[in-house]
Motif scaffolding. Sequence first.
Motif: not given
Length: 555
Positions: A497-516
């Motif tokens: 769960d913690a790893a997924i949250q970190v990955a989601e935060g990184l996605l928001n930083a590097y891919f603003p406006g997009w999420f799988p």
Amino acid sequence: MTYTAVTFAPVQSFIRSSRKLRDVYGSSLLLSHLARALHDDATAKVSAAGGSVISPADVKSTRGVPNTLLILGSYHKGDAQQAMQRAWHQVLHACREWLEDLPCKQLANDARPWPPASWGNKEWEEGWGASWNAVERHSWELFHGQGTTIASAEEALGFAKQQRAWEVPNWTGESSTLSSVEAIVRPGMARTFDPFRPASATCRQEARDFLQVLCHPKNLGEAFAGDREEISLTELVKRLVTYGQVAPKAFDCDRATIHEILPERFESLSGRMASSAAKRPETVIWFMADGDEVGNHIRSFRQNATEDPAKEASARSAFSRAMRNWAAELYAKVPESMGADRATVVYAGGDDVLGALHESEPGCRDLCADHLMQWLRLFPVLWNQAKQPITASMGVVWADSSVPQREALQHTRDAEASAKARGRDRFALRLIYASGNHLEWTCPWTWLDPILMAYRDREGRAYASASAAKPPRWRHLAEDLLWLKERHAIGDGAPGDAAIQVAEGLLNAYFPGWFPPAPPEQGNPSRRLDHWLLDLGRVMAGLERWRATNEAVAR
């Protein structure tokens, strides 16, 4: 009513035993030529009794003919064997006749002819002709099955394939460095010699002298073979049939229409003097695509036919015709879209496609990541033109130039299998390094454009706004991912769960406006979002490094 299913072997190993793109294309062309011979003979034999070839349908060319045939009617195994043997004999006879009637039979460095002037007809047939006869008799094994329904015929074929009766000749001399099965080709390759006397050096020199003759400018040119190549007779045939001097007679086609089966790239390279750059190993991006769950789609014809074999056969023939027509257009569409000097379709036989992106000229090192991305964006557009209710998965491999081609081809097949195992309707991009290590990233087709367009590096650069000189840096994402992985915030050692949250935060930083919009790898639930993101960062950063290396070498 009787149905017949026919196929032959080997196929995959025959293609993999290749050193150049030309060899792979020649292998595919030979397999298609044999399959077409079976198709044409079966059509002639069963049509009088009201039968027909169900699949492959609409065979009008020597290229891209699948090697498995389904026939409505009783097509005898003996007829199939004779048809395939005639086609193979035609190819071998054309190659041998051309070799024995070369414009120049002198070695490039002195006046020694081949074969030696002391050889008579008997010695020539014992040392040379016997090898061709062995290749003609023992290269292929045919499998045959019949039944009262399509299902029973295919089941009989599967059972026949388990009962192998293939004989391999006992070759003398050193083995080919490609297949390690057949002996190195040379004029006296079938002659016996004293096993207690060292003859390997003499045999190797004879083989090299033979290739020197073929590389003479009056024959095929320097680009035909490398200085130290050691190929077998079968491998020689694969390469010869891609030359305009041999192909018309080998495939029984008119010289004016030979360009329809030989790519423009091969014709332009034939006879050209090999430059210093061309002697370097060529960088190639291999791709292999296959329709997803095609077997289930075909079985649905049987269910919809309500036990009416004629209706099932009609549906299968229509599907085969649609895919064959779509695939036949790829040979022209892909080079037109990517550039005739940049892309080659090796095989397109329905829902199966094998091809390559390559350098504009061997050794010039001008293949870059932009060409790869262009192709990955193009393929879904091409696939949708087939207008069939199935998706496709693709394996894509960019291998270091020092990786043997047979290994790169096997990785391509493995990457395609990986794409299917991780959810289908996607591609698996694999980078192969000289050490043998590899990186892999899988991505659904519909995600690629949003990922590329949404990405922003630390300096705010993006594809939509960046100039060609300063594209966004993927190493920024890769470095952050590596830093987090070393601290067990993501990856295998991190809590889920913690790893997924970190990955989601990184996605928001590097891919603003997009999420799988869905789990990245539906076929493997144990692969979390952070695993997928790590793969993305590694592969894209690897492509970035390769681009810089290629540009430096090209300069």
